[in-house]
Structures are given as structure tokens and as C-alpha cells.
Design a protein around this motif. Structure first.
Motif, PDB file in Angstrom:
ATOM      1  N   LYS A 135       0.831  -1.208   0.000  1.00  0.00           N
ATOM      2  CA  LYS A 135       0.000   0.000   0.000  1.00  0.00           C
ATOM      3  C   LYS A 135       0.866   1.259   0.000  1.00  0.00           C
ATOM      4  O   LYS A 135       0.559   2.243  -0.658  1.00  0.00           O
ATOM      5  CB  LYS A 135      -0.952  -0.003   1.196  1.00  0.00           C
ATOM      6  CG  LYS A 135      -2.129  -0.904   1.016  1.00  0.00           C
ATOM      7  CD  LYS A 135      -3.159  -0.642   2.086  1.00  0.00           C
ATOM      8  CE  LYS A 135      -4.383  -1.442   1.767  1.00  0.00           C
ATOM      9  NZ  LYS A 135      -5.557  -0.643   1.603  1.00  0.00           N
ATOM     10  N   TRP A 136       1.928   1.224   0.763  1.00  0.00           N
ATOM     11  CA  TRP A 136       2.820   2.380   0.844  1.00  0.00           C
ATOM     12  C   TRP A 136       3.496   2.633  -0.500  1.00  0.00           C
ATOM     13  O   TRP A 136       3.635   3.762  -0.942  1.00  0.00           O
ATOM     14  CB  TRP A 136       3.852   2.126   1.949  1.00  0.00           C
ATOM     15  CG  TRP A 136       4.833   3.238   2.130  1.00  0.00           C
ATOM     16  CD1 TRP A 136       4.572   4.503   2.555  1.00  0.00           C
ATOM     17  CD2 TRP A 136       6.229   3.174   1.869  1.00  0.00           C
ATOM     18  NE1 TRP A 136       5.738   5.233   2.598  1.00  0.00           N
ATOM     19  CE2 TRP A 136       6.769   4.434   2.183  1.00  0.00           C
ATOM     20  CE3 TRP A 136       7.088   2.176   1.411  1.00  0.00           C
ATOM     21  CZ2 TRP A 136       8.118   4.720   2.050  1.00  0.00           C
ATOM     22  CZ3 TRP A 136       8.422   2.453   1.280  1.00  0.00           C
ATOM     23  CH2 TRP A 136       8.925   3.716   1.595  1.00  0.00           C
ATOM     24  N   ASN A 161       2.361   1.826  -3.439  1.00  0.00           N
ATOM     25  CA  ASN A 161       1.377   2.270  -4.418  1.00  0.00           C
ATOM     26  C   ASN A 161       0.802   3.646  -4.084  1.00  0.00           C
ATOM     27  O   ASN A 161       0.018   4.194  -4.860  1.00  0.00           O
ATOM     28  CB  ASN A 161       0.238   1.262  -4.543  1.00  0.00           C
ATOM     29  CG  ASN A 161       0.705  -0.041  -5.159  1.00  0.00           C
ATOM     30  OD1 ASN A 161       1.662  -0.060  -5.934  1.00  0.00           O
ATOM     31  ND2 ASN A 161       0.055  -1.122  -4.813  1.00  0.00           N
ATOM     32  N   GLY A 162       1.147   4.192  -2.928  1.00  0.00           N
ATOM     33  CA  GLY A 162       0.711   5.529  -2.583  1.00  0.00           C
ATOM     34  C   GLY A 162      -0.713   5.631  -2.071  1.00  0.00           C
ATOM     35  O   GLY A 162      -1.334   6.687  -2.208  1.00  0.00           O
ATOM     36  N   HIS A 163      -1.249   4.561  -1.502  1.00  0.00           N
ATOM     37  CA  HIS A 163      -2.603   4.614  -0.953  1.00  0.00           C
ATOM     38  C   HIS A 163      -2.643   5.519   0.280  1.00  0.00           C
ATOM     39  O   HIS A 163      -1.730   5.492   1.117  1.00  0.00           O
ATOM     40  CB  HIS A 163      -3.087   3.208  -0.578  1.00  0.00           C
ATOM     41  CG  HIS A 163      -3.422   2.357  -1.744  1.00  0.00           C
ATOM     42  ND1 HIS A 163      -4.631   2.448  -2.396  1.00  0.00           N
ATOM     43  CD2 HIS A 163      -2.716   1.402  -2.396  1.00  0.00           C
ATOM     44  CE1 HIS A 163      -4.650   1.579  -3.387  1.00  0.00           C
ATOM     45  NE2 HIS A 163      -3.493   0.922  -3.412  1.00  0.00           N
ATOM     46  N   PRO A 164      -3.708   6.293   0.414  1.00  0.00           N
ATOM     47  CA  PRO A 164      -3.777   7.219   1.551  1.00  0.00           C
ATOM     48  C   PRO A 164      -4.106   6.545   2.884  1.00  0.00           C
ATOM     49  O   PRO A 164      -3.864   7.120   3.934  1.00  0.00           O
ATOM     50  CB  PRO A 164      -4.898   8.183   1.150  1.00  0.00           C
ATOM     51  CG  PRO A 164      -5.732   7.427   0.188  1.00  0.00           C
ATOM     52  CD  PRO A 164      -4.798   6.487  -0.527  1.00  0.00           C
ATOM     53  N   ASP A 165      -4.644   5.327   2.857  1.00  0.00           N
ATOM     54  CA  ASP A 165      -5.030   4.664   4.113  1.00  0.00           C
ATOM     55  C   ASP A 165      -3.962   3.693   4.617  1.00  0.00           C
ATOM     56  O   ASP A 165      -4.276   2.729   5.308  1.00  0.00           O
ATOM     57  CB  ASP A 165      -6.368   3.941   3.939  1.00  0.00           C
ATOM     58  CG  ASP A 165      -6.289   2.802   2.932  1.00  0.00           C
ATOM     59  OD1 ASP A 165      -5.344   2.807   2.120  1.00  0.00           O
ATOM     60  OD2 ASP A 165      -7.158   1.924   2.970  1.00  0.00           O
ATOM     61  N   THR A 166      -2.717   3.942   4.297  1.00  0.00           N
ATOM     62  CA  THR A 166      -1.624   3.055   4.717  1.00  0.00           C
ATOM     63  C   THR A 166      -1.487   3.023   6.233  1.00  0.00           C
ATOM     64  O   THR A 166      -1.252   1.964   6.818  1.00  0.00           O
ATOM     65  CB  THR A 166      -0.296   3.502   4.085  1.00  0.00           C
ATOM     66  OG1 THR A 166      -0.460   3.563   2.674  1.00  0.00           O
ATOM     67  CG2 THR A 166       0.819   2.531   4.407  1.00  0.00           C
TER      68      THR A 166
END
Length: 103
Positions: free
Chosen positions: A68-69, A71-76
Motif C-alpha cells: 500500500k505504501w 502504491n501511494g494509498h492514503p489509508d496506509t
């Protein structure tokens, strides 16, 4: 004569059933003690299994959080907290059970 025979038969049946009940009651106590011994024997193995599951969940969680980190997801942060919390919960539960039951 018939009445005395029925009374003797009834008395012998009552005595026999009470002696059988006492015999099975002693087996029940022995069975409970044996079950207690077996459960206490498996307790350490169960706690070690909980530690192992916690470690595996930690590794899986670390990979998921890294993905997730990356891929740049905001809910990491929320994902990391959830995985970390589940691992900590398993370890704390196993430790508390060991200290609570004193095994």
C-alpha cells in the motif's frame, strides 16, 4: 409371602443402584482430573501456537502495508495500525493467559 419377596427385590435393586452410582461418581472425579492434566499439558503448546500465528500475521501485514505504501494509498496508516494491533493482541492474550493461570 409375595409382598416380602417384592420388598426384598426392591431393596436389592436400590442397594445395587446406589453402589453403581457411587462407583461411577468416583470415575467422574478421576475423569475430571485427567482432563485437567491433559488441558494443562496442551496449554504451553497453544500459547506457542498463538505466538507463531502472531509472527505470521506480522509478516503478512508488513507485506500488505509495504504494498500500500509503495502504491501511494492514503489509508496506509490505518492498515498498518490494524495489522499491528492484531499481532499485539495475539501476543498479549497468550502472555496474559500464561500469567493468569500460572502455568
Amino acid at each position: 409371602m409375595q409382598c416380602k419377596r417384592k420388598q426384598a427385590l426392591l431393596l436389592s435393586a436400590v442397594l445395587m443402584s446406589s453402589s453403581i452410582t457411587a462407583l461411577y461418581a468416583q470415575d467422574g472425579v478421576a475423569g475430571i482430573q485427567e482432563a485437567n492434566t491433559k488441558v494443562r499439558g496442551y496449554f504451553d503448546v497453544g500459547c506457542n501456537l498463538m505466538y507463531a500465528v502472531g509472527a505470521i500475521l506480522g509478516l503478512i501485514g508488513a507485506v500488505k502495508v509495504y504494498q500500500k505504501w509503495s502504491n501511494g494509498h492514503p489509508d496506509t496508516g490505518a492498515t498498518a495500525a490494524a495489522w499491528f494491533g492484531s499481532c499485539v493482541f495475539l501476543v498479549v492474550v497468550a502472555t496474559v493467559l500464561k500469567s493468569f493461570f500460572g502455568i
